[in-house]
Motif scaffolding. Structure first.
Motif, short mmCIF file in Angstrom:
data_model
loop_
_atom_site.label_atom_id
_atom_site.label_comp_id
_atom_site.label_asym_id
_atom_site.label_seq_id
_atom_site.Cartn_x
_atom_site.Cartn_y
_atom_site.Cartn_z
N ILE A 200 0.97 -0.98 0.02
CA ILE A 200 0.23 0.01 -0.06
C ILE A 200 0.63 1.60 -0.71
CG2 ILE A 200 -2.48 1.20 1.86
CD1 ILE A 200 -2.89 -1.71 1.81
N ARG A 201 0.93 2.21 -1.09
CA ARG A 201 1.99 2.74 -1.58
C ARG A 201 1.33 4.32 -0.50
NH1 ARG A 201 2.08 6.19 -7.34
NH2 ARG A 201 3.86 8.11 -6.62
N PHE A 202 0.45 4.80 -0.52
CA PHE A 202 0.21 5.48 0.31
C PHE A 202 0.52 5.53 1.86
CE2 PHE A 202 -2.22 9.55 1.88
CZ PHE A 202 -1.64 10.59 1.45
N TRP A 203 0.29 4.72 2.17
CA TRP A 203 0.41 4.58 3.44
C TRP A 203 2.08 4.91 3.78
CZ3 TRP A 203 -2.35 3.83 7.76
CH2 TRP A 203 -1.30 3.33 9.13
N LYS A 204 2.76 3.94 3.48
CA LYS A 204 4.20 4.00 3.26
C LYS A 204 4.48 5.97 3.23
CE LYS A 204 5.70 0.16 0.98
NZ LYS A 204 6.24 -0.37 -0.08
N ASP A 205 3.87 6.89 1.97
CA ASP A 205 3.78 7.89 1.93
C ASP A 205 3.49 8.74 2.94
OD1 ASP A 205 4.64 7.55 -0.70
OD2 ASP A 205 2.74 7.64 -1.17
N LEU A 206 2.60 8.19 3.65
CA LEU A 206 1.98 8.59 5.47
C LEU A 206 3.25 8.43 5.73
CD1 LEU A 206 -1.52 7.57 5.18
CD2 LEU A 206 -0.67 9.98 5.21
N MET A 207 3.61 7.51 6.11
CA MET A 207 4.93 6.57 7.02
C MET A 207 5.63 7.89 7.38
SD MET A 207 3.15 5.38 9.53
CE MET A 207 2.00 6.54 8.86
N ASN A 208 6.19 8.36 5.66
CA ASN A 208 8.15 8.75 5.07
C ASN A 208 8.04 9.98 4.93
OD1 ASN A 208 8.65 6.02 4.82
ND2 ASN A 208 8.49 5.47 3.23
N HIS A 209 6.54 10.78 5.29
CA HIS A 209 6.14 12.44 5.47
C HIS A 209 6.30 12.86 6.35
CE1 HIS A 209 8.01 12.55 0.63
NE2 HIS A 209 6.81 11.66 0.67
N PRO A 210 6.76 12.50 8.01
CA PRO A 210 6.48 13.17 9.06
C PRO A 210 6.63 14.65 9.71
CG PRO A 210 8.63 12.50 9.29
CD PRO A 210 7.73 12.59 7.47
#
Length: 616
Positions: A252-262
């Motif tokens: 799930i790409r966007f979950w990774k984005d959420l976690m990687n842009h704090p």
């Protein structure tokens, strides 16, 4: 009892007949066609066209672009528009178009969440604005008997696509209505509020919606299989955010984005739908619509309107009703949870605002002189106000101090600063629930829920006025201006604005809930403390050092009636609505279970204020 049962049965028969009648009318008077519309880069987008059989006049096109599916698929399967308050568009012979956006459901291409707008596209480069432009261009050239005028509207994520449609500036596009629009996902909509991660919505939504779709399909993804229906228990048991990442899996790409842009970095800023609204043509009218009690996108409606107002010269208006997310398009809007509004607010809006707006711009029919700049429903007094601007000119910003003994008052006594405080212990192992019910999904009713359960907790501070001798009407943003000290290096601050009903309060028609002394949540908002000075560059707190935390809550339109009280509650957890802060300065998306610590939180009296926008 038999008489009551007979009347109820008769009402059910009448409603069923009316729906069946509307269903038959729609099928008999409309055709359905499914087409693939080519974009400039060759990708084809699946599009459903409902067109009136009556061809005695040319009709306008009204379109919604969605990531949530054009279902039901198949030209013989009609969407149940007859169950929607928006059936009036069909009775006006609108050509209605739905489109699966790029990479979703039956459309080709690759989907990207809140795809950034590109102001300087070259040749075959695309974004959601160009996809809208290419779609409109095809529609006006290929749909028989259209009058060359197009409108776009949509709720929630389709509200974001509506904003992007306005940026297309196609000459046939005359009117756009972003409704409960996804606008900014780090500062205020859906998945973050003031940098705090909205855990329950983020995990529940993206565990299904975020699953990759390798090829066009009519079958939707399945979400996470929760082991318990008690969401407080599940989210607390699961623990730190990396544990949720493991449950989410690696696809799930966007979950990774959420976690990687704090932090509020360039990645987030590029996805702010307000960033380019200055490019909207003055010839495109915009109608921003939202709910005062929208649990998902309350920020988006208010702030998209303000941004368009500041940056463009088009005809831009706002409507805010007493609704949950999209309620105006799916139910009568008479109530929300335990609170009654006294009228069918959805029907009023549809007949008096939405239909006249599109009729005027797309059919040159009627007038919109009665639609003011801001049409706002004021809860409490339960009345629509028609204002020449928002916020209104006749606003006085008044500071109410949080005082010793739990008092809230405009009169700030003269005393030495920082000499008095209230203190509580914030324990991440026992966070304050956002509602008293045990339930599975995040409720929409919590936005007006009774807060007595929270007022009884030792980790929630309560300040309230005396009984009001006159009505107090608020119209605009509420500012929380707190002087705090904490034993750790980070903490969240949740401020709730509450209307306390009289002890003898009842509705004329009871709803089964004890309304005596009801503590109605009017507005609540969280601030992640480390972002108090900058969302780009978070800062730790110095333990036990008095520090100011100041932030705005989304706009309020509410009257505290004579005989009521105004209450403020302050707390540091709001679970599982908001993820838990370890109360240590760190990247919370990478925290371990062992990182979560108790913290002592002080709120200094008199040095802490709530600034209220009082309508005179």
């Amino acid at each position: 009892m038999k008489k009551v049962f007979f009347i109820s049965f008769l009402v059910l028969i009448i409603k069923t007949y009316a729906q069946t009648s509307d269903s038959a009318w729609f099928v008999n008077n409309y055709t359905k066609k499914e087409v693939y519309i080519p974009m400039r880069d060759g990708v084809k987008l699946f599009t459903t066209i409902y067109a009136p059989k009556n061809a005695t006049q040319k009709n306008p096109i009204l379109m919604t672009r969605t990531p949530y599916s054009c279902a039901p698929y198949g030209e013989k399967n009609y969407s149940a528009f007859w169950n929607s308050p928006r059936m009036y568009f069909m009775k006006e012979n609108y050509i209605y178009v739905q489109q699966d956006v790029r990479g979703r459901w039956m459309s080709e291409g690759v989907f990207e969440d809140i795809r950034p707008y590109q102001p300087n596209k070259k040749e075959k480069e695309t974004d959601e604005a160009s996809d809208t432009y290419d779609t409109i261009d095809w529609l006006v050239k290929n749909i028989q008997d259209n009058n060359g005028n197009v409108g776009v509207f949509g709720i929630s994520y389709p509200g974001f696509y509506s904003t992007m449609a306005a940026l297309s500036n196609h000459p046939a596009l005359k009117a756009v209505s972003p409704q409960a629009p996804v606008t900014e996902w780090f500062l205020g909509d859906d998945f973050h509020h003031n940098g705090a991660f909205m855990l329950m919505d983020g995990f529940a939504f993206y565990s299904g919606f975020g699953k990759p779709r390798p090829f066009p399909t009519t079958v939707g993804p399945k979400g996470f299989d929760f082991p318990t229906k008690d969401n407080y228990e599940f989210y607390l048991r699961t623990g730190a955010l990396p544990n949720f990442t493991r449950l989410m899996g690696d696809t799930i790409r966007f979950w990774k984005d959420l976690m990687n842009h704090p932090t509020y970095d360039s990645w987030w800023k590029a996805r702010d739908a307000r960033a380019n609204v200055q490019s909207i043509s003055p010839s495109i009218a915009t109608l921003i619509v939202g709910g005062l009690y929208d649990a998902e996108d309350c920020f988006g409606a208010w702030n998209l309107y303000k941004s368009i107002e500041q940056k463009t010269k088009n005809n831009n208006k706002i409507v805010m009703g007493p609704w949950y997310h999209g309620q105006w398009a799916r139910s009568d809007g008479k109530t929300l949870g335990n609170i009654q509004w006294g009228s069918n607010t959805s029907e009023w809006y549809g007949k008096n605002i939405e239909l006249p707006f599109f009729n005027y711009y797309l059919k040159q029919k009627g007038s919109i002189d009665h639609i003011q700049e801001a049409t706002i429903f004021f809860s409490g007094s339960n009345e629509w106000k028609h204002l020449p601007k928002w916020p209104a000119d006749n606003i006085s910003y008044e500071s109410y101090a949080l005082r010793k003994g739990g008092y809230l008052s405009k009169a700030v006594p003269l005393m030495a600063p920082l000499s008095s405080w209230s203190e509580y212990t914030s324990d991440p192992a026992k966070p304050v629930p956002y509602t008293e019910d045990v339930h599975f999904g995040r409720t929409r009713e919590y936005m007006t829920d009774d807060q007595r359960f929270a007022a009884r907790r030792p980790d929630v501070l309560v300040f309230q006025t005396e009984v009001l001798e006159n009505d107090l009407t608020l119209a605009g943003p509420v500012v929380a201006d707190l002087m705090v000290a904490l034993s750790g290096t980070d903490a969240d601050f949740v401020v709730k604005l509450i209307d306390v009903f009289p002890d003898n309060f009842t509705y004329e028609k009871e709803n089964g809930y004890i309304m005596n002394g009801y503590q109605m949540l009017v507005r609540g908002e969280v601030m992640r403390g480390k972002f108090r000075n900058s969302f780009e560059k978070p800062e730790p707190f110095v333990p036990n050092k008095p520090t100011r935390v100041k932030y705005s809550l989304p706009d309020v339109a509410h009257t505290f009636k004579k005989g009521h009280k105004l209450m403020i509650q302050v707390q540091s957890t709001w679970f599982p609505l908001v993820d838990r802060n370890p109360q240590q300065f760190m990247d919370i998306y990478q925290a371990k279970d062992s990182d979560f610590k108790k913290a002592s939180i002080r709120i200094y009296h008199n040095d802490s204020r709530i600034v209220l926008p009082v309508l005179k």
